[in-house]
Design a protein around this motif. Structure first.
Motif, PDB file in Angstrom:
ATOM      1  N   ALA A  94     -45.376 -46.501   0.091  1.00 10.59           N
ATOM      2  CA  ALA A  94     -46.125 -47.209  -0.948  1.00 10.59           C
ATOM      3  C   ALA A  94     -46.412 -46.240  -2.079  1.00 10.59           C
ATOM      4  CB  ALA A  94     -47.431 -47.773  -0.373  1.00 10.59           C
ATOM      5  N   SER A  95     -46.926 -46.768  -3.174  1.00 15.15           N
ATOM      6  CA  SER A  95     -47.326 -45.927  -4.298  1.00 15.15           C
ATOM      7  C   SER A  95     -48.826 -46.061  -4.509  1.00 15.15           C
ATOM      8  CB  SER A  95     -46.576 -46.325  -5.573  1.00 15.15           C
ATOM      9  OG  SER A  95     -46.866 -47.668  -5.933  1.00 15.15           O
ATOM     10  N   PHE A  96     -49.436 -45.028  -5.083  1.00 12.82           N
ATOM     11  CA  PHE A  96     -50.885 -44.999  -5.270  1.00 12.82           C
ATOM     12  C   PHE A  96     -51.208 -44.504  -6.671  1.00 12.82           C
ATOM     13  CE2 PHE A  96     -50.002 -44.519  -0.794  1.00 12.82           C
ATOM     14  CZ  PHE A  96     -50.937 -45.330  -0.171  1.00 12.82           C
ATOM     15  N   ASN A  97     -52.008 -45.253  -7.377  1.00  6.27           N
ATOM     16  CA  ASN A  97     -52.510 -44.837  -8.687  1.00  6.27           C
ATOM     17  C   ASN A  97     -53.890 -44.200  -8.494  1.00  6.27           C
ATOM     18  OD1 ASN A  97     -50.403 -45.826 -10.485  1.00  6.27           O
ATOM     19  ND2 ASN A  97     -51.035 -47.855  -9.807  1.00  6.27           N
ATOM     20  N   PHE A  98     -53.924 -42.889  -8.388  1.00  9.13           N
ATOM     21  CA  PHE A  98     -55.186 -42.205  -8.146  1.00  9.13           C
ATOM     22  C   PHE A  98     -56.034 -42.106  -9.404  1.00  9.13           C
ATOM     23  CE2 PHE A  98     -52.716 -40.483  -4.497  1.00  9.13           C
ATOM     24  CZ  PHE A  98     -53.561 -40.922  -3.487  1.00  9.13           C
ATOM     25  N   SER A  99     -55.385 -42.213 -10.568  1.00 10.55           N
ATOM     26  CA  SER A  99     -56.094 -42.236 -11.840  1.00 10.55           C
ATOM     27  C   SER A  99     -55.144 -42.796 -12.885  1.00 10.55           C
ATOM     28  CB  SER A  99     -56.559 -40.837 -12.240  1.00 10.55           C
ATOM     29  OG  SER A  99     -55.456 -40.028 -12.613  1.00 10.55           O
ATOM     30  N   ASP A 100     -55.611 -42.912 -14.106  1.00 15.59           N
ATOM     31  CA  ASP A 100     -54.743 -43.408 -15.173  1.00 15.59           C
ATOM     32  C   ASP A 100     -53.610 -42.444 -15.481  1.00 15.59           C
ATOM     33  OD1 ASP A 100     -56.296 -45.672 -15.419  1.00 15.59           O
ATOM     34  OD2 ASP A 100     -57.520 -44.850 -17.064  1.00 15.59           O
TER      35      ASP A 100
ATOM     36  N   ILE B 249     -36.047 -43.351  16.697  1.00 10.77           N
ATOM     37  CA  ILE B 249     -34.938 -43.868  15.894  1.00 10.77           C
ATOM     38  C   ILE B 249     -34.643 -45.322  16.252  1.00 10.77           C
ATOM     39  CG2 ILE B 249     -32.448 -43.682  15.483  1.00 10.77           C
ATOM     40  CD1 ILE B 249     -32.792 -40.626  15.685  1.00 10.77           C
ATOM     41  N   PHE B 250     -34.598 -45.630  17.536  1.00 10.81           N
ATOM     42  CA  PHE B 250     -34.229 -46.982  17.959  1.00 10.81           C
ATOM     43  C   PHE B 250     -35.416 -47.946  17.973  1.00 10.81           C
ATOM     44  CE2 PHE B 250     -30.576 -44.658  19.476  1.00 10.81           C
ATOM     45  CZ  PHE B 250     -29.537 -45.553  19.332  1.00 10.81           C
ATOM     46  N   GLY B 251     -36.634 -47.429  18.071  1.00 10.05           N
ATOM     47  CA  GLY B 251     -37.767 -48.329  18.225  1.00 10.05           C
ATOM     48  C   GLY B 251     -38.707 -48.457  17.053  1.00 10.05           C
ATOM     49  N   HIS B 252     -38.536 -47.632  16.016  1.00  9.64           N
ATOM     50  CA  HIS B 252     -39.544 -47.617  14.950  1.00  9.64           C
ATOM     51  C   HIS B 252     -39.592 -48.909  14.145  1.00  9.64           C
ATOM     52  CE1 HIS B 252     -37.429 -47.178  11.036  1.00  9.64           C
ATOM     53  NE2 HIS B 252     -36.432 -46.794  11.813  1.00  9.64           N
ATOM     54  N   ASN B 253     -38.513 -49.693  14.156  1.00  9.87           N
ATOM     55  CA  ASN B 253     -38.552 -50.958  13.419  1.00  9.87           C
ATOM     56  C   ASN B 253     -39.513 -51.969  14.033  1.00  9.87           C
ATOM     57  OD1 ASN B 253     -35.288 -50.262  12.571  1.00  9.87           O
ATOM     58  ND2 ASN B 253     -36.737 -50.965  11.008  1.00  9.87           N
ATOM     59  N   LEU B 254     -39.980 -51.704  15.243  1.00 12.36           N
ATOM     60  CA  LEU B 254     -41.028 -52.543  15.834  1.00 12.36           C
ATOM     61  C   LEU B 254     -42.337 -52.400  15.061  1.00 12.36           C
ATOM     62  CD1 LEU B 254     -40.350 -51.804  19.624  1.00 12.36           C
ATOM     63  CD2 LEU B 254     -39.763 -53.897  18.366  1.00 12.36           C
ATOM     64  N   LEU B 255     -42.444 -51.361  14.254  1.00 11.27           N
ATOM     65  CA  LEU B 255     -43.654 -51.123  13.458  1.00 11.27           C
ATOM     66  C   LEU B 255     -43.583 -51.777  12.079  1.00 11.27           C
ATOM     67  CD1 LEU B 255     -44.024 -47.274  14.156  1.00 11.27           C
ATOM     68  CD2 LEU B 255     -45.166 -49.144  15.365  1.00 11.27           C
ATOM     69  N   ASP B 256     -42.474 -52.435  11.770  1.00  6.77           N
ATOM     70  CA  ASP B 256     -42.266 -52.947  10.412  1.00  6.77           C
ATOM     71  C   ASP B 256     -43.332 -53.938   9.964  1.00  6.77           C
ATOM     72  OD1 ASP B 256     -40.046 -51.394  10.097  1.00  6.77           O
ATOM     73  OD2 ASP B 256     -38.599 -52.992  10.484  1.00  6.77           O
ATOM     74  N   ASN B 257     -43.866 -54.694  10.901  1.00  5.11           N
ATOM     75  CA  ASN B 257     -44.850 -55.718  10.532  1.00  5.11           C
ATOM     76  C   ASN B 257     -46.288 -55.229  10.620  1.00  5.11           C
ATOM     77  OD1 ASN B 257     -42.916 -57.750  10.006  1.00  5.11           O
ATOM     78  ND2 ASN B 257     -42.722 -58.155  12.209  1.00  5.11           N
ATOM     79  N   ILE B 258     -46.444 -53.938  10.865  1.00  4.79           N
ATOM     80  CA  ILE B 258     -47.788 -53.361  10.906  1.00  4.79           C
ATOM     81  C   ILE B 258     -48.087 -52.750   9.540  1.00  4.79           C
ATOM     82  CG2 ILE B 258     -49.286 -51.644  11.976  1.00  4.79           C
ATOM     83  CD1 ILE B 258     -47.641 -51.899  14.507  1.00  4.79           C
ATOM     84  N   HIS B 259     -49.083 -53.269   8.874  1.00  3.15           N
ATOM     85  CA  HIS B 259     -49.422 -52.805   7.530  1.00  3.15           C
ATOM     86  C   HIS B 259     -50.914 -52.494   7.431  1.00  3.15           C
ATOM     87  CE1 HIS B 259     -45.445 -54.119   6.238  1.00  3.15           C
ATOM     88  NE2 HIS B 259     -45.688 -55.302   6.783  1.00  3.15           N
ATOM     89  N   PHE B 260     -51.226 -51.424   6.775  1.00  2.01           N
ATOM     90  CA  PHE B 260     -52.602 -51.076   6.458  1.00  2.01           C
ATOM     91  C   PHE B 260     -52.676 -50.874   4.947  1.00  2.01           C
ATOM     92  CE2 PHE B 260     -51.928 -49.538  10.814  1.00  2.01           C
ATOM     93  CZ  PHE B 260     -52.964 -50.176  11.470  1.00  2.01           C
ATOM     94  N   PRO B 261     -52.946 -51.936   4.213  1.00  2.00           N
ATOM     95  CA  PRO B 261     -52.941 -51.847   2.743  1.00  2.00           C
ATOM     96  C   PRO B 261     -53.830 -50.718   2.234  1.00  2.00           C
ATOM     97  CG  PRO B 261     -53.134 -54.125   3.459  1.00  2.00           C
ATOM     98  CD  PRO B 261     -53.290 -53.278   4.690  1.00  2.00           C
ATOM     99  N   ASN B 262     -53.295 -49.992   1.269  1.00  3.84           N
ATOM    100  CA  ASN B 262     -54.011 -48.901   0.615  1.00  3.84           C
ATOM    101  C   ASN B 262     -54.292 -47.715   1.536  1.00  3.84           C
ATOM    102  OD1 ASN B 262     -54.195 -50.438  -1.819  1.00  3.84           O
ATOM    103  ND2 ASN B 262     -55.937 -51.554  -0.920  1.00  3.84           N
TER     104      ASN B 262
END
Length: 390
Positions: free
Chosen positions: A175-181, A151-164
């Protein structure tokens, strides 16, 4: 003293009921408010104070769901062995996941093609229960430390991103994902830190042991609750840590106040959690002696929260379909291929906030007798094991 009726703590049922009713207000706003299809109600540059606080007050809902689910798990565990409780939490977690991706998602969309799925609050409650099923085998002190660290430390992960990354989106980076049309998936509720909120609630269940001094519980809850709110004010004022959205002076008191209170919910930041969790503890510590018709009214919803959650979605969406037809948009517009606030075909549909509140009150009045009947059925049929899953 806390009133125990049929092994239930009435002050907690009252809190659950109030939270459910407030949640229904937010969902009514989604389906009936004119501005819902034009801007984010928490955007201080576009919103007004009434619209902003209609949305902001619902910040108390999801944290309360998670915390009280953990506390309830502790209560259930007093009648079971650790292994039995673990098995129950695991099965209930799987059940909640199934309900989220079938009955609940259909209720939101009314789309038989299921073109959108949302990993929302019921799903994250399910995942959290499955994880809690494992955590309860560990020492309670470890569970408490684990909960506080996340709860107190998870914001340290805010700048860690793995796109897609589908996995990381569900863990901490929505995030959102378009798996098909024809299929879109929203990972709205990340596992971190929601699991920690539930496990923290599990730890707080020990305060309701019969051997625990009631006055002592009230004192501890008040101290923690006030401390959480003070910490929120200090951290928020400093703009240093606890939320990726920084507040700014927007030139007027209302706009600046909204900026100060605009917090990140996806995932819920430390600051987002401090106010509802602190407020919840203050409420729990100071309502144990409340009695009366109003308490009984809201407690009815609190005794059947899952039943209320499912049925209120279908009632709200069905009424919205009727209102859409009567207002000239056509009921077909309420068969949603996407989440309602992104449905461009509904721009121009909706009503004033005053009308939204009137519809909300009507929905609560309509659902009360249904919840009361189901509550009575649960109380008089405790031998039916399946009722523990509703």
């Amino acid at each position: 003293m806390t009133s125990l009726t049929k092994n239930r703590i009435e002050s907690i049922d009252l809190l659950k009921g109030l939270v459910m009713v407030i949640m229904a207000l937010d969902h009514t706003r989604d389906y009936f408010h004119y501005s819902a299809n034009f801007f984010d109600p928490t955007d201080p540059t576009q919103s007004t104070l009434p619209i902003f606080f209609t949305r902001w007050i619902t910040n108390f809902c999801a944290p309360s769901f998670s915390f009280l689910a953990g506390l309830s798990a502790f209560m259930v565990g007093k009648r079971k062995t650790i292994s039995e409780l673990s098995g129950f939490l695991f099965k209930r977690g799987l059940w909640l996941l199934f309900i989220q991706f079938t009955i609940i998602n259909f209720g939101w969309q009314f789309d038989i093609q299921f073109r959108v799925d949302v990993f929302s609050v019921i799903a994250v409650l399910g995942i959290s229960m499955i994880i809690l099923a494992a955590l309860i085998h560990l020492p309670r002190t470890f569970i408490l430390i684990f909960s506080c660290l996340l709860i107190f430390g998870h914001n340290l992960l805010d700048n860690i991103h793995f796109p897609n990354s589908f996995l990381w989106a569900n863990i901490h980076d929505p995030a959102s994902f378009n798996f098909s049309d024809n299929f879109k998936y929203y990972a709205d509720y990340s596992i971190i830190p929601w699991i920690a909120v539930m496990s923290l609630g599990y730890c707080f269940g020990s305060f309701y042991e019969k051997s625990y001094n009631i006055a002592g519980r009230k004192k501890v809850f008040n101290i923690i609750g006030i401390s959480a709110i003070i910490l929120f004010i200090i951290l928020r004022w400093s703009n240093t840590y606890g939320d990726p959205i920084h507040w700014t002076n927007l030139g007027s008191m209302p706009k600046t106040l909204m900026s100060f209170l605009q917090l990140s919910k996806y995932p819920p930041s430390l600051l987002f959690l401090l106010v509802p969790l602190g407020g919840m503890l203050l409420f729990m510590s100071n309502t144990e002696e409340l009695k009366g018709k109003a308490v009984n009214f809201f407690s009815t919803f609190g005794r059947v929260p899952f039943f209320f959650y499912i049925i209120h979605i279908y009632v709200i969406h069905s009424l919205a379909m009727l209102f859409s037809q009567l207002s000239g948009f056509g009921w077909q517009k309420m068969v949603l291929p996407d989440v309602i606030w992104l449905s461009t075909g509904l721009k121009g549909y909706g009503f004033s906030l005053l009308v939204v509140y009137a519809i909300w009150i009507g929905i609560i009045i309509l659902l009360y007798p249904l919840c009361k009947m189901f509550d009575k059925y649960k109380q008089t049929h405790k031998e039916k094991w399946w009722l523990s899953y509703l």
